[in-house]
Motif scaffolding. Structure first.
Motif, PDB file in Angstrom:
ATOM      1  N   SER A  45       0.825  -1.210   0.000  1.00 20.79           N
ATOM      2  CA  SER A  45       0.000   0.000   0.000  1.00 20.79           C
ATOM      3  C   SER A  45       0.860   1.260   0.000  1.00 20.79           C
ATOM      4  O   SER A  45       0.553   2.232  -0.701  1.00 20.79           O
ATOM      5  N   ALA A  46       1.938   1.255   0.776  1.00 24.23           N
ATOM      6  CA  ALA A  46       2.837   2.407   0.814  1.00 24.23           C
ATOM      7  C   ALA A  46       3.509   2.608  -0.546  1.00 24.23           C
ATOM      8  O   ALA A  46       3.636   3.745  -1.025  1.00 24.23           O
ATOM      9  N   GLN A  47       3.934   1.526  -1.176  1.00 29.11           N
ATOM     10  CA  GLN A  47       4.570   1.640  -2.488  1.00 29.11           C
ATOM     11  C   GLN A  47       3.604   2.176  -3.536  1.00 29.11           C
ATOM     12  O   GLN A  47       3.975   3.019  -4.358  1.00 29.11           O
ATOM     13  N   ILE A  48       2.373   1.705  -3.515  1.00 27.43           N
ATOM     14  CA  ILE A  48       1.372   2.196  -4.465  1.00 27.43           C
ATOM     15  C   ILE A  48       1.115   3.680  -4.236  1.00 27.43           C
ATOM     16  O   ILE A  48       1.030   4.473  -5.183  1.00 27.43           O
ATOM     17  N   SER A  49       1.029   4.081  -2.975  1.00 30.53           N
ATOM     18  CA  SER A  49       0.815   5.487  -2.650  1.00 30.53           C
ATOM     19  C   SER A  49       1.966   6.352  -3.155  1.00 30.53           C
ATOM     20  O   SER A  49       1.751   7.422  -3.732  1.00 30.53           O
ATOM     21  N   LEU A  50       3.205   5.891  -2.954  1.00 34.80           N
ATOM     22  CA  LEU A  50       4.362   6.648  -3.430  1.00 34.80           C
ATOM     23  C   LEU A  50       4.407   6.708  -4.956  1.00 34.80           C
ATOM     24  O   LEU A  50       4.780   7.739  -5.533  1.00 34.80           O
ATOM     25  N   MET A  51       4.024   5.618  -5.610  1.00 38.79           N
ATOM     26  CA  MET A  51       3.998   5.619  -7.072  1.00 38.79           C
ATOM     27  C   MET A  51       2.960   6.622  -7.595  1.00 38.79           C
ATOM     28  O   MET A  51       3.215   7.346  -8.572  1.00 38.79           O
ATOM     29  N   GLU A  78       3.772  15.661   1.793  1.00 38.16           N
ATOM     30  CA  GLU A  78       2.435  15.084   1.649  1.00 38.16           C
ATOM     31  C   GLU A  78       2.510  13.638   1.182  1.00 38.16           C
ATOM     32  O   GLU A  78       1.760  12.773   1.659  1.00 38.16           O
ATOM     33  N   ALA A  79       3.423  13.342   0.260  1.00 38.15           N
ATOM     34  CA  ALA A  79       3.586  11.973  -0.241  1.00 38.15           C
ATOM     35  C   ALA A  79       4.035  11.038   0.872  1.00 38.15           C
ATOM     36  O   ALA A  79       3.542   9.909   0.986  1.00 38.15           O
ATOM     37  N   ALA A  80       4.959  11.501   1.713  1.00 33.69           N
ATOM     38  CA  ALA A  80       5.431  10.681   2.828  1.00 33.69           C
ATOM     39  C   ALA A  80       4.307  10.420   3.827  1.00 33.69           C
ATOM     40  O   ALA A  80       4.151   9.299   4.328  1.00 33.69           O
ATOM     41  N   ASN A  81       3.514  11.442   4.113  1.00 34.80           N
ATOM     42  CA  ASN A  81       2.393  11.276   5.049  1.00 34.80           C
ATOM     43  C   ASN A  81       1.346  10.309   4.499  1.00 34.80           C
ATOM     44  O   ASN A  81       0.817   9.463   5.226  1.00 34.80           O
ATOM     45  N   LYS A  82       1.042  10.434   3.198  1.00 36.27           N
ATOM     46  CA  LYS A  82       0.074   9.528   2.583  1.00 36.27           C
ATOM     47  C   LYS A  82       0.586   8.089   2.582  1.00 36.27           C
ATOM     48  O   LYS A  82      -0.165   7.148   2.828  1.00 36.27           O
ATOM     49  N   ALA A  83       1.878   7.916   2.304  1.00 35.14           N
ATOM     50  CA  ALA A  83       2.457   6.570   2.283  1.00 35.14           C
ATOM     51  C   ALA A  83       2.442   5.954   3.680  1.00 35.14           C
ATOM     52  O   ALA A  83       2.147   4.771   3.833  1.00 35.14           O
TER      53      ALA A  83
END
Length: 115
Positions: free
Chosen positions: A59-65, A87-92
């Motif tokens: 899930s974290a990898q998909i979020s970062l992608m 923001e990307a780090a927080n979402k991941a």
């Protein structure tokens, strides 16, 4: 306001985690003292942790992608690159914790007496 909600969710998760541990440890102790060795609850506890960890990483990898795919479009719209990375780090991080949180809540509902 958002941070207060986040803090409340984190506090709730910590409380649920301690309750699940308190309900699960006696069951696992009884399983350990039996001649069979590892029982169903012990097996379930370990396999759930592995599954939640793998789901969290994916899930974290998909979020970062997803964040990487839209990064330059957002920069061209005038957004700050530093804020986008934050923001990307927080979402991941949130995406990585989501599977474990769902497992924790399901375990609490399953283990609580009378439900």
């Amino acid at each position: 306001m958002k941070s207060a909600l986040k803090t409340g969710r984190q506090t709730r998760d910590l409380q649920l985690a301690s309750m699940v541990i308190a309900m699960r440890v006696p069951m696992m102790m009884l399983e350990a003292m039996s001649e069979k060795g590892r029982g169903a609850e012990t097996h379930r506890a370990v396999s759930e942790k592995v599954a939640a960890s793998v789901d969290g990483v994916v899930s974290a990898q998909i979020s970062l992608m997803n964040s990487a795919a839209t990064f330059w479009f957002d920069v061209m719209r005038g957004r700050s690159p530093a804020s986008l990375v934050s923001e990307a780090a927080n979402k991941a991080a949130a995406a990585a914790l989501r599977p474990g949180r769902k497992t924790l809540q399901a375990n609490y509902k399953r283990l609580v007496p009378g439900s």
